[in-house]
Design a protein around this motif. Structure first.
Motif, PDB file in Angstrom:
ATOM      1  N   ASN A 103       0.817  -1.211   0.000  1.00 16.77           N
ATOM      2  CA  ASN A 103       0.000   0.000   0.000  1.00 16.77           C
ATOM      3  C   ASN A 103       0.854   1.267   0.000  1.00 16.77           C
ATOM      4  O   ASN A 103       0.325   2.374  -0.041  1.00 16.77           O
ATOM      5  CB  ASN A 103      -0.961   0.004   1.203  1.00 16.77           C
ATOM      6  CG  ASN A 103      -0.251  -0.073   2.548  1.00 16.77           C
ATOM      7  OD1 ASN A 103       0.881   0.359   2.707  1.00 16.77           O
ATOM      8  ND2 ASN A 103      -0.935  -0.637   3.545  1.00 16.77           N
ATOM      9  N   GLY A 104       2.164   1.113   0.084  1.00 16.16           N
ATOM     10  CA  GLY A 104       3.064   2.260   0.006  1.00 16.16           C
ATOM     11  C   GLY A 104       3.281   2.988   1.307  1.00 16.16           C
ATOM     12  O   GLY A 104       4.074   3.939   1.377  1.00 16.16           O
ATOM     13  N   PHE A 105       2.638   2.564   2.380  1.00  8.37           N
ATOM     14  CA  PHE A 105       2.751   3.239   3.668  1.00  8.37           C
ATOM     15  C   PHE A 105       3.878   2.612   4.478  1.00  8.37           C
ATOM     16  O   PHE A 105       3.645   1.790   5.371  1.00  8.37           O
ATOM     17  CB  PHE A 105       1.427   3.168   4.433  1.00  8.37           C
ATOM     18  CG  PHE A 105       0.272   3.791   3.707  1.00  8.37           C
ATOM     19  CD1 PHE A 105       0.416   4.987   3.027  1.00  8.37           C
ATOM     20  CD2 PHE A 105      -0.965   3.176   3.704  1.00  8.37           C
ATOM     21  CE1 PHE A 105      -0.649   5.564   2.355  1.00  8.37           C
ATOM     22  CE2 PHE A 105      -2.043   3.747   3.047  1.00  8.37           C
ATOM     23  CZ  PHE A 105      -1.883   4.948   2.360  1.00  8.37           C
ATOM     24  N   PHE A 106       5.101   2.984   4.160  1.00 13.37           N
ATOM     25  CA  PHE A 106       6.249   2.452   4.875  1.00 13.37           C
ATOM     26  C   PHE A 106       7.347   3.505   4.930  1.00 13.37           C
ATOM     27  O   PHE A 106       7.316   4.502   4.206  1.00 13.37           O
ATOM     28  CB  PHE A 106       6.775   1.167   4.218  1.00 13.37           C
ATOM     29  CG  PHE A 106       7.086   1.296   2.747  1.00 13.37           C
ATOM     30  CD1 PHE A 106       8.238   1.928   2.301  1.00 13.37           C
ATOM     31  CD2 PHE A 106       6.223   0.773   1.794  1.00 13.37           C
ATOM     32  CE1 PHE A 106       8.530   2.039   0.947  1.00 13.37           C
ATOM     33  CE2 PHE A 106       6.495   0.871   0.436  1.00 13.37           C
ATOM     34  CZ  PHE A 106       7.659   1.508   0.018  1.00 13.37           C
ATOM     35  N   ASN A 107       8.306   3.276   5.803  1.00 11.25           N
ATOM     36  CA  ASN A 107       9.469   4.148   5.926  1.00 11.25           C
ATOM     37  C   ASN A 107      10.529   3.670   4.940  1.00 11.25           C
ATOM     38  O   ASN A 107      11.135   2.613   5.137  1.00 11.25           O
ATOM     39  CB  ASN A 107       9.992   4.125   7.362  1.00 11.25           C
ATOM     40  CG  ASN A 107      11.117   5.126   7.580  1.00 11.25           C
ATOM     41  OD1 ASN A 107      12.085   5.164   6.832  1.00 11.25           O
ATOM     42  ND2 ASN A 107      10.972   5.935   8.624  1.00 11.25           N
ATOM     43  N   TYR A 108      10.759   4.442   3.915  1.00  7.96           N
ATOM     44  CA  TYR A 108      11.656   4.020   2.837  1.00  7.96           C
ATOM     45  C   TYR A 108      13.066   3.734   3.351  1.00  7.96           C
ATOM     46  O   TYR A 108      13.685   2.732   2.975  1.00  7.96           O
ATOM     47  CB  TYR A 108      11.687   5.099   1.758  1.00  7.96           C
ATOM     48  CG  TYR A 108      12.590   4.782   0.587  1.00  7.96           C
ATOM     49  CD1 TYR A 108      12.123   4.016  -0.476  1.00  7.96           C
ATOM     50  CD2 TYR A 108      13.903   5.238   0.551  1.00  7.96           C
ATOM     51  CE1 TYR A 108      12.950   3.713  -1.548  1.00  7.96           C
ATOM     52  CE2 TYR A 108      14.732   4.947  -0.511  1.00  7.96           C
ATOM     53  CZ  TYR A 108      14.259   4.183  -1.564  1.00  7.96           C
ATOM     54  OH  TYR A 108      15.079   3.888  -2.614  1.00  7.96           O
ATOM     55  N   ASN A 109      13.579   4.595   4.205  1.00  3.96           N
ATOM     56  CA  ASN A 109      14.957   4.439   4.676  1.00  3.96           C
ATOM     57  C   ASN A 109      15.129   3.171   5.503  1.00  3.96           C
ATOM     58  O   ASN A 109      16.195   2.563   5.495  1.00  3.96           O
ATOM     59  CB  ASN A 109      15.370   5.666   5.488  1.00  3.96           C
ATOM     60  CG  ASN A 109      15.482   6.910   4.630  1.00  3.96           C
ATOM     61  OD1 ASN A 109      15.843   6.836   3.453  1.00  3.96           O
ATOM     62  ND2 ASN A 109      15.153   8.058   5.199  1.00  3.96           N
ATOM     63  N   GLN A 110      14.083   2.775   6.213  1.00  2.00           N
ATOM     64  CA  GLN A 110      14.176   1.577   7.042  1.00  2.00           C
ATOM     65  C   GLN A 110      13.969   0.295   6.246  1.00  2.00           C
ATOM     66  O   GLN A 110      14.164  -0.793   6.783  1.00  2.00           O
ATOM     67  CB  GLN A 110      13.144   1.648   8.177  1.00  2.00           C
ATOM     68  CG  GLN A 110      13.415   2.758   9.181  1.00  2.00           C
ATOM     69  CD  GLN A 110      12.361   2.838  10.263  1.00  2.00           C
ATOM     70  OE1 GLN A 110      11.414   2.054  10.281  1.00  2.00           O
ATOM     71  NE2 GLN A 110      12.511   3.786  11.176  1.00  2.00           N
ATOM     72  N   LEU A 111      13.598   0.418   4.995  1.00  2.00           N
ATOM     73  CA  LEU A 111      13.226  -0.752   4.199  1.00  2.00           C
ATOM     74  C   LEU A 111      14.310  -1.151   3.190  1.00  2.00           C
ATOM     75  O   LEU A 111      14.066  -1.967   2.314  1.00  2.00           O
ATOM     76  CB  LEU A 111      11.917  -0.455   3.458  1.00  2.00           C
ATOM     77  CG  LEU A 111      10.961  -1.646   3.268  1.00  2.00           C
ATOM     78  CD1 LEU A 111      10.385  -2.063   4.606  1.00  2.00           C
ATOM     79  CD2 LEU A 111       9.838  -1.279   2.299  1.00  2.00           C
ATOM     80  N   GLN A 112      15.500  -0.599   3.324  1.00  2.00           N
ATOM     81  CA  GLN A 112      16.517  -0.772   2.296  1.00  2.00           C
ATOM     82  C   GLN A 112      16.899  -2.224   2.038  1.00  2.00           C
ATOM     83  O   GLN A 112      17.090  -2.633   0.886  1.00  2.00           O
ATOM     84  CB  GLN A 112      17.761   0.050   2.647  1.00  2.00           C
ATOM     85  CG  GLN A 112      17.553   1.546   2.535  1.00  2.00           C
ATOM     86  CD  GLN A 112      17.014   1.946   1.176  1.00  2.00           C
ATOM     87  OE1 GLN A 112      17.632   1.690   0.142  1.00  2.00           O
ATOM     88  NE2 GLN A 112      15.836   2.558   1.163  1.00  2.00           N
ATOM     89  N   ASN A 113      17.021  -3.025   3.075  1.00  2.00           N
ATOM     90  CA  ASN A 113      17.418  -4.426   2.878  1.00  2.00           C
ATOM     91  C   ASN A 113      16.357  -5.191   2.093  1.00  2.00           C
ATOM     92  O   ASN A 113      16.685  -5.985   1.202  1.00  2.00           O
ATOM     93  CB  ASN A 113      17.679  -5.104   4.216  1.00  2.00           C
ATOM     94  CG  ASN A 113      18.931  -4.595   4.888  1.00  2.00           C
ATOM     95  OD1 ASN A 113      19.848  -4.097   4.236  1.00  2.00           O
ATOM     96  ND2 ASN A 113      18.993  -4.698   6.207  1.00  2.00           N
ATOM     97  N   LEU A 114      15.096  -4.953   2.414  1.00  2.00           N
ATOM     98  CA  LEU A 114      14.023  -5.632   1.682  1.00  2.00           C
ATOM     99  C   LEU A 114      13.941  -5.134   0.247  1.00  2.00           C
ATOM    100  O   LEU A 114      13.755  -5.926  -0.675  1.00  2.00           O
ATOM    101  CB  LEU A 114      12.683  -5.423   2.387  1.00  2.00           C
ATOM    102  CG  LEU A 114      11.460  -6.026   1.682  1.00  2.00           C
ATOM    103  CD1 LEU A 114      11.628  -7.533   1.507  1.00  2.00           C
ATOM    104  CD2 LEU A 114      10.182  -5.717   2.446  1.00  2.00           C
ATOM    105  N   ILE A 115      14.075  -3.839   0.057  1.00  2.00           N
ATOM    106  CA  ILE A 115      14.030  -3.281  -1.302  1.00  2.00           C
ATOM    107  C   ILE A 115      15.119  -3.896  -2.171  1.00  2.00           C
ATOM    108  O   ILE A 115      14.896  -4.251  -3.333  1.00  2.00           O
ATOM    109  CB  ILE A 115      14.171  -1.749  -1.257  1.00  2.00           C
ATOM    110  CG1 ILE A 115      12.916  -1.119  -0.635  1.00  2.00           C
ATOM    111  CG2 ILE A 115      14.408  -1.173  -2.657  1.00  2.00           C
ATOM    112  CD1 ILE A 115      13.037   0.364  -0.361  1.00  2.00           C
TER     113      ILE A 115
END
Length: 254
Positions: A103-115
């Motif tokens: 849904n796009g509601f996430f903290n981009y900086n905290q998601l780097q490993n998953l991205i």
């Protein structure tokens, strides 16, 4: 480390490119009124099952060689970023691709490993501004775990989900952007303009326009959506406007 899974569809062809195994997680940080998986919104459910990474990999192997990859949907997969990062590493070792439906509601900086481990995202745009408060952030079924109030404060008045989309586009991580057409909640044409500005430089990215409907929804949700379903003609007008903005890769679902 275990993942709460509501259900698994071994073979699906609507959750990204090719035949894929779709894994629906339990738990979401939003409560969208038109959600057709409302049973996955609460963080806990008697209908969900806890899986280890190894157990899920074993399930995925059962569908090989007839799948191109997996798609994790929900619920909201990014709530389980650490588990999925490890799962995706092992799934990639099988020669399969890994998608996230978000849904796009996430903290981009905290998601780097998953991205980094995700091949493509399927990205929902839910609206913008105050429209999100009533459409996706009211009436939470479970307030205890997902910090719903924090998400509401952060996203209702901001456009962080659009910023997340822009950054994922720059990394070639987006396969499709979806917009559900629902009347009287947000400016659909204005939202389309924002989407077009972002995805027009990426012609391979598909825009999926979906006409909201109440079939299969719980009665209390269907009642709240009464009178807000656009006609097929209205959805066609929306598609024509998207094309006038320079978008060509469009799928319309009526």
């Amino acid at each position: 480390m275990r993942l709460p899974v509501h259900r698994i569809i071994p073979f699906a062809n609507v959750d990204g490119l090719g035949n894929r195994t779709s894994i629906f997680v339990q738990g979401c940080n939003a409560n969208c009124l038109y959600c057709h998986n409302p049973e996955t919104i609460p963080m806990k459910s008697r209908e969900s099952t806890l899986f280890s990474v190894e157990e899920l990999v074993s399930v995925i192997k059962n569908s090989m060689p007839f799948i191109r990859g997996i798609t994790v949907s929900g619920g909201e997969p990014t709530l389980y970023q650490h588990f999925l990062t490890e799962l995706f590493k092992q799934v990639h070792d099988l020669g399969l691709t890994c998608y996230v439906d978000t849904n796009g509601f996430f903290n981009y900086n905290q998601l780097q490993n998953l991205i980094e481990q995700t091949d493509k995202f399927l990205f929902d745009i839910k609206g913008l501004g105050q429209s999100l408060e009533q459409l996706c952030f009211s009436g939470f079924l479970n307030q205890r775990v997902v910090l719903a109030r924090n998400y509401q404060q952060r996203f209702v008045i901001g456009d962080e989900h659009f910023k997340n989309l822009a950054q994922l586009l720059q990394q070639d991580k987006i396969e499709e952007v979806r917009l559900v057409s629902i009347k009287h909640h947000y400016d659909e044409y204005g939202i389309l303009e924002k989407i077009a500005d972002l995805i027009k430089p990426y012609p391979k990215v598909c825009l999926k326009l979906i006409r909201v409907h109440t079939r299969g929804l719980p009665e209390e949700r269907a009642i709240k959506l009464k009178g807000k379903e656009p006609s097929r003609a209205e959805l066609t007008l929306l598609e024509e406007y998207a094309r006038s903005l320079g978008l060509k890769n469009i799928i319309k679902i009526i």
